[in-house]
Design a protein around this motif. Structure first.
Motif, PDB file in Angstrom:
ATOM      1  N   LYS A   1       0.824  -1.205   0.000  1.00 54.06           N
ATOM      2  CA  LYS A   1       0.000   0.000   0.000  1.00 54.06           C
ATOM      3  C   LYS A   1       0.859   1.256   0.000  1.00 54.06           C
ATOM      4  N   HIS A   2       1.903   1.252   0.806  1.00 55.65           N
ATOM      5  CA  HIS A   2       2.769   2.428   0.866  1.00 55.65           C
ATOM      6  C   HIS A   2       4.227   2.033   0.783  1.00 55.65           C
ATOM      7  N   PRO A   3       4.621   1.513  -0.346  1.00 57.05           N
ATOM      8  CA  PRO A   3       6.028   1.117  -0.428  1.00 57.05           C
ATOM      9  C   PRO A   3       6.916   2.345  -0.589  1.00 57.05           C
ATOM     10  N   SER A   4       8.105   2.286  -0.021  1.00 59.80           N
ATOM     11  CA  SER A   4       9.018   3.404  -0.232  1.00 59.80           C
ATOM     12  C   SER A   4       9.724   3.186  -1.569  1.00 59.80           C
ATOM     13  N   LYS A   5      10.329   4.257  -2.087  1.00 63.28           N
ATOM     14  CA  LYS A   5      11.049   4.129  -3.361  1.00 63.28           C
ATOM     15  C   LYS A   5      12.122   3.064  -3.248  1.00 63.28           C
ATOM     16  N   LYS A   6      12.778   3.036  -2.091  1.00 64.33           N
ATOM     17  CA  LYS A   6      13.845   2.064  -1.904  1.00 64.33           C
ATOM     18  C   LYS A   6      13.299   0.649  -1.969  1.00 64.33           C
ATOM     19  N   ASP A   7      12.114   0.451  -1.349  1.00 69.11           N
ATOM     20  CA  ASP A   7      11.502  -0.877  -1.371  1.00 69.11           C
ATOM     21  C   ASP A   7      11.216  -1.309  -2.804  1.00 69.11           C
ATOM     22  N   ILE A   8      10.648  -0.387  -3.568  1.00 65.28           N
ATOM     23  CA  ILE A   8      10.286  -0.735  -4.943  1.00 65.28           C
ATOM     24  C   ILE A   8      11.536  -1.099  -5.739  1.00 65.28           C
ATOM     25  N   LEU A   9      12.570  -0.292  -5.595  1.00 68.70           N
ATOM     26  CA  LEU A   9      13.806  -0.602  -6.330  1.00 68.70           C
ATOM     27  C   LEU A   9      14.379  -1.928  -5.863  1.00 68.70           C
ATOM     28  N   PHE A  10      14.269  -2.194  -4.552  1.00 69.53           N
ATOM     29  CA  PHE A  10      14.770  -3.459  -4.022  1.00 69.53           C
ATOM     30  C   PHE A  10      14.048  -4.621  -4.695  1.00 69.53           C
ATOM     31  N   LEU A  11      12.720  -4.520  -4.750  1.00 68.63           N
ATOM     32  CA  LEU A  11      11.917  -5.548  -5.415  1.00 68.63           C
ATOM     33  C   LEU A  11      12.400  -5.768  -6.837  1.00 68.63           C
ATOM     34  N   ARG A  12      12.582  -4.667  -7.554  1.00 73.31           N
ATOM     35  CA  ARG A  12      12.874  -4.792  -8.978  1.00 73.31           C
ATOM     36  C   ARG A  12      14.315  -5.162  -9.249  1.00 73.31           C
ATOM     37  N   ARG A  13      15.187  -4.937  -8.270  1.00 74.93           N
ATOM     38  CA  ARG A  13      16.579  -5.301  -8.516  1.00 74.93           C
ATOM     39  C   ARG A  13      16.862  -6.734  -8.119  1.00 74.93           C
ATOM     40  N   HIS A  14      15.891  -7.365  -7.465  1.00 76.11           N
ATOM     41  CA  HIS A  14      16.092  -8.768  -7.141  1.00 76.11           C
ATOM     42  C   HIS A  14      15.116  -9.678  -7.848  1.00 76.11           C
ATOM     43  N   THR A  15      14.304  -9.099  -8.682  1.00 71.90           N
ATOM     44  CA  THR A  15      13.433  -9.917  -9.535  1.00 71.90           C
ATOM     45  C   THR A  15      13.685  -9.503 -10.973  1.00 71.90           C
ATOM     46  N   ALA A  16      13.190 -10.316 -11.886  1.00 68.99           N
ATOM     47  CA  ALA A  16      13.276  -9.949 -13.300  1.00 68.99           C
ATOM     48  C   ALA A  16      12.002 -10.402 -13.970  1.00 68.99           C
ATOM     49  N   MET A  17      11.681  -9.777 -15.105  1.00 69.31           N
ATOM     50  CA  MET A  17      10.454 -10.141 -15.781  1.00 69.31           C
ATOM     51  C   MET A  17      10.699 -10.384 -17.252  1.00 69.31           C
ATOM     52  N   VAL A  18      10.032 -11.390 -17.785  1.00 68.55           N
ATOM     53  CA  VAL A  18      10.053 -11.653 -19.222  1.00 68.55           C
ATOM     54  C   VAL A  18       8.633 -11.408 -19.730  1.00 68.55           C
ATOM     55  N   PHE A  19       8.514 -10.535 -20.729  1.00 77.52           N
ATOM     56  CA  PHE A  19       7.203 -10.044 -21.150  1.00 77.52           C
ATOM     57  C   PHE A  19       6.650 -10.793 -22.356  1.00 77.52           C
ATOM     58  N   GLN A  20       5.335 -10.813 -22.460  1.00 80.81           N
ATOM     59  CA  GLN A  20       4.690 -11.449 -23.603  1.00 80.81           C
ATOM     60  C   GLN A  20       5.094 -10.756 -24.905  1.00 80.81           C
ATOM     61  N   GLN A  21       5.211  -9.440 -24.870  1.00 81.47           N
ATOM     62  CA  GLN A  21       5.559  -8.692 -26.076  1.00 81.47           C
ATOM     63  C   GLN A  21       7.044  -8.365 -26.138  1.00 81.47           C
ATOM     64  N   TYR A  22       7.852  -9.123 -25.423  1.00 82.40           N
ATOM     65  CA  TYR A  22       9.315  -9.025 -25.400  1.00 82.40           C
ATOM     66  C   TYR A  22       9.822  -7.696 -24.818  1.00 82.40           C
ATOM     67  N   ASN A  23       9.278  -6.571 -25.313  1.00 76.71           N
ATOM     68  CA  ASN A  23       9.692  -5.271 -24.777  1.00 76.71           C
ATOM     69  C   ASN A  23      11.196  -5.058 -24.763  1.00 76.71           C
ATOM     70  N   LEU A  24      11.838  -5.449 -25.838  1.00 76.46           N
ATOM     71  CA  LEU A  24      13.266  -5.144 -25.941  1.00 76.46           C
ATOM     72  C   LEU A  24      13.433  -3.671 -26.242  1.00 76.46           C
ATOM     73  N   PHE A  25      14.558  -3.090 -25.814  1.00 76.02           N
ATOM     74  CA  PHE A  25      14.834  -1.681 -26.079  1.00 76.02           C
ATOM     75  C   PHE A  25      15.241  -1.559 -27.539  1.00 76.02           C
ATOM     76  N   SER A  26      14.360  -0.963 -28.351  1.00 75.18           N
ATOM     77  CA  SER A  26      14.577  -1.033 -29.796  1.00 75.18           C
ATOM     78  C   SER A  26      15.738  -0.185 -30.277  1.00 75.18           C
ATOM     79  N   HIS A  27      16.221   0.764 -29.464  1.00 74.39           N
ATOM     80  CA  HIS A  27      17.328   1.593 -29.932  1.00 74.39           C
ATOM     81  C   HIS A  27      18.675   1.045 -29.476  1.00 74.39           C
ATOM     82  N   LYS A  28      18.669  -0.113 -28.808  1.00 78.54           N
ATOM     83  CA  LYS A  28      19.936  -0.706 -28.379  1.00 78.54           C
ATOM     84  C   LYS A  28      20.077  -2.063 -29.048  1.00 78.54           C
ATOM     85  N   ASN A  29      21.321  -2.479 -29.276  1.00 77.74           N
ATOM     86  CA  ASN A  29      21.481  -3.802 -29.868  1.00 77.74           C
ATOM     87  C   ASN A  29      21.309  -4.864 -28.785  1.00 77.74           C
TER      88      ASN A  29
END
Lengths: 235, 251, 256
Positions: free
Chosen positions: B68-96
């Motif tokens: 409900k009230h995550p801190s910015k640090k919490d959110i970054l912590f979540l995202r830096r220890h998890t990873a996601m693979v998307f249905q639409q791939y979502n590759l960065f099109s301007h990078k190789n």
């Protein structure tokens, strides 16, 4: 129908001298306007409360009102503001000394900034939101996602718009003639009234604008081609 | 080693998640099945806060975070220890391809470029795309793009990888190459939470299967329990409907 | 030229007496005076755009159907009117009309500049409209025309009953930008002596000696008019697109 053709040629040569100034008046506002557009975009992307509302109002106002009013409001309004607020900051210089040209550039920069802001905005909307999500998902901060994923692509997508705006702005400079700036139209008015050859002078002006615009369009076409080539490797 | 409690999420007036509890052990492969609209993708995206739950907590990496009230640090912590693979791939099109895989390392984790490139190349080898490192996403097929997406997720060495219907957007003949990679990863002990329609994959590879419908977990258990011994009527109906025999039973 | 003299007076005033007291209440006073001329401005806008619309479709047709000679003429026409500033176009048309009509013996030198303004805006908008229409037509799926032919419609029927209506719907946002754009362009008509809202503004400036207040009033009126037009368009668009779901944009995504 009596048209003094030789005078069209005379006027043409006379007006050519105004082209550098006119180009300067096109380029400077676009450059300043681009900086303004980046500022506005930054404010919008970070949703900075009060400033975002001000930015929105700025873009809305400057895109919905005629450019000539922008010039007049700045030209007449800034000196008034200087007087009113000069007391507070102790600035007391005489705004009369500032040449019209500066006011015109300032006003047109604000005008350009509003249109360029919208061009950048549409560029941002063209970027796939999924890529931003992927950026967040691997742990990038909001700032990193914007700087590294969204903006590079947004500016790339917005480039054709920028080129179009540049060409359009070249025409917008003609309103500066109303405040006696000697750009192409301004000089045409002088040539016309000094020689009582109105139609011929304005035809000469039209030819110059038309010619240079065609040049810009050719450059725009080249840019489009180059961009499509690059797109092959990017989009 | 990741437990989520009591997750609720509504979009407008539509209640999509109605109180989800879920525990995943280290090294487990958990598959989430269910009809469309069941909330399974939303649940996955809530885990790494790409959707914002209205309520719920997550226990992860020794921390308890309130959704409900995550801190910015919490959110970054979540995202830096998890990873996601998307249905639409979502590759960065301007990078190789290499740039896509190193982005999470160099920018999010401040790993120096050379080290990051080594790690990236190792993962690209693993998914069979080391020779495409210099290519751009628009030069790749769907299956290749998804494998790059998987490499990108693997490179950051997350505690758990979230897969959002990884093969759903692929042409049938390209599904195989991606599933192969997923099988291999599962065997090496990576913790995975997979939302998928690939029933065979779920049956063979998962350690734990969850069936969701209309925002709640209807049933969960081992693959054998779910596929062959399901207790709930809804589970049986769903499995029946997605099996090939269903379509052609009248014929 | 009356307006250039007005301008000189303005500049002299500004140079000579910068301490013109600025008064907000004057802004409020000027607005009703100027509003009386808004209908004329809108009339100019409306008539010009209607003529421009019809003429624009005509100009677009040779390019859409690739008719030789006419196609090139269309391109030149469009290139000229999109390649020159509206101010210059106003001047050229204003002085060209008497010159042209004199050649056939009609004296139009005392003509109300209003007609020159409408003619200019019509000719100019036609060029932009031609391009918008052409893009709109090209954006209609070829399959639509094919389906029409397959049930026996003629070329003309197909164009006017199937293709053009869809093209116009696709092009609607561009049309609306054009309308608002020309609303702004009408503010220049005073330079050939048209007594529309801006023209009235110029006379107010000379009579009241409060130029800044007049321009502020004008800006307010133009701004509100443009906003109203945009709201009308947004309403129409929403009505047409009422079944589409809203997409999440990057601007909505500050997930922190």
């Amino acid at each position: 129908m009596h048209i003094d053709y030789p005078f069209i040629w005379t006027a043409f040569k006379f007006l050519l001298a105004a082209v550098p100034l006119t180009l300067l008046m096109t380029i400077l506002p676009i450059l300043f306007g681009f900086i303004i557009a980046l500022l506005v975009t930054y404010i919008r992307l970070y949703k900075i409360k009060v400033l975002a509302a001000a930015a929105g109002a700025y873009v809305s106002f400057f895109r919905s009102t005629p450019a000539i009013l922008h010039v007049m409001l700045i030209y007449l309004g800034i000196p008034v503001l200087i007087i009113k607020f000069g007391h507070i900051f102790g600035i007391g210089f005489n705004a009369n000394k500032i040449p019209v040209f500066i006011f015109v550039i300032a006003a047109l920069s604000l005008t350009a900034g509003a249109y360029l802001s919208e061009a950048v905005r549409s560029g941002i909307l063209a970027v796939d939101t999924g890529e931003a999500e992927a950026g967040y998902a691997i742990g990038l901060t909001h700032s990193q996602v914007i700087r590294r994923i969204v903006l590079p692509q947004a500016l790339f997508y917005a480039l054709p718009n920028f080129v179009n705006l540049f060409g359009g702005f070249f025409h917008t400079t003609s309103i500066a003639s109303i405040v006696a700036v000697p750009e192409i139209t301004g000089k045409a008015i002088i040539a016309a009234s000094n020689n009582y050859e109105f139609l011929e002078a304005y035809i000469a002006a039209a030819i110059i604008y038309w010619g240079i615009t065609i040049l810009f369009e050719w450059l725009a076409h080249l840019t489009d081609q180059k961009l499509s080539q690059l797109k092959g490797g990017i989009t | 080693m990741i437990t989520i409690h009591n997750v609720h999420k509504a979009f407008g007036r539509h209640q999509v998640l109605k109180g989800i509890h879920l525990t995943v052990q280290k090294g487990e492969v958990v598959t989430i099945l269910g009809p469309s609209g069941s909330g399974k993708t939303t649940l996955l995206r809530c885990i790494n806060y790409l959707e914002r739950p209205d309520e719920g907590q997550v226990e992860f990496g020794g921390k308890t975070i309130d959704y409900k009230h995550p801190s910015k640090k919490d959110i970054l912590f979540l995202r830096r220890h998890t990873a996601m693979v998307f249905q639409q791939y979502n590759l960065f099109s301007h990078k190789n391809v290499l740039g896509n895989v190193t982005e999470g390392l160099t920018v999010a984790r401040k790993i120096p470029k050379r080290e990051a490139e080594e790690i990236a190349m190792a993962q690209l080898e693993r998914v069979g795309l080391a020779d495409k490192a210099g290519h751009y996403p628009n030069q790749l097929s769907g299956g290749q793009k998804q494998r790059v997406g998987i490499a990108r997720a693997l490179a950051i060495n997350p505690d758990v990888i979230l897969f959002d219907e990884p093969t759903a957007a692929l042409d049938p003949e390209l599904v195989g190459e991606v599933l192969e990679v997923l099988l291999e990863i599962a065997e090496t002990g990576v913790t995975m939470i997979v939302v998928t329609h690939e029933m065979e994959f779920a049956r063979r590879v998962s350690d734990h299967v969850i069936f969701m419908d209309q925002g709640i977990i209807v049933e969960e258990g081992s693959p054998h329990q779910i596929f062959h011994q399901s207790r709930e009527e809804r589970t049986k109906k769903f499995l029946h409907r997605v099996s090939p025999a269903y379509l052609y039973q009248q014929v | 030229m009356a307006w250039s003299r007005l301008l000189q007076i303005q500049l002299l005033k500004k140079g000579g007496n910068i301490l013109q007291a600025f008064e907000w209440h004057m802004v409020v006073n000027f607005i009703p005076t100027l509003l009386k001329y808004l209908p004329l401005t809108l009339y100019i806008l409306g008539v010009s755009l209607i003529c421009g619309f019809i003429w624009g479709i005509i100009v677009a047709l040779p390019k859409v159907y690739k008719i030789p000679v006419l196609q090139q003429l269309s391109s030149i026409y469009i290139s000229f009117f999109r390649g020159t500033p509206i101010m210059v176009q106003l001047f050229v048309v204003f002085y060209a009309i008497p010159a042209l009509t004199a050649a056939v013996g009609i004296d139009t030198s005392k003509m109300d500049p209003l007609y020159a303004a409408i003619a200019t805006y019509a000719l100019s908008s036609a060029a932009s409209i031609a391009e918008i229409v052409r893009a709109g037509i090209n954006s209609v799926d070829k399959g639509q025309a094919e389906a029409a032919y397959s049930i026996g419609l003629t070329g003309r029927q197909t164009f006017f009953r199937i293709v053009l209506p869809q093209a116009l719907v696709q092009a609607a946002p561009n049309f609306w930008s054009l309308i608002i754009g020309f609303l702004k362009d009408t503010s220049l008509a005073f330079s050939i002596g048209v007594m529309d809202m801006s023209g009235r503004g110029q006379t107010l400036i000379t009579s009241s000696n409060h130029s800044l207040e007049v321009y502020i009033s004008l800006a307010i009126i133009y701004y509100l008019t443009a906003i109203v037009l945009e709201k009308i368009f947004a309403f129409m668009e929403k009505h047409v697109k009422r079944n589409e779901t809203r997409l999440l944009t990057i601007f909505d995504m500050n997930i922190q």
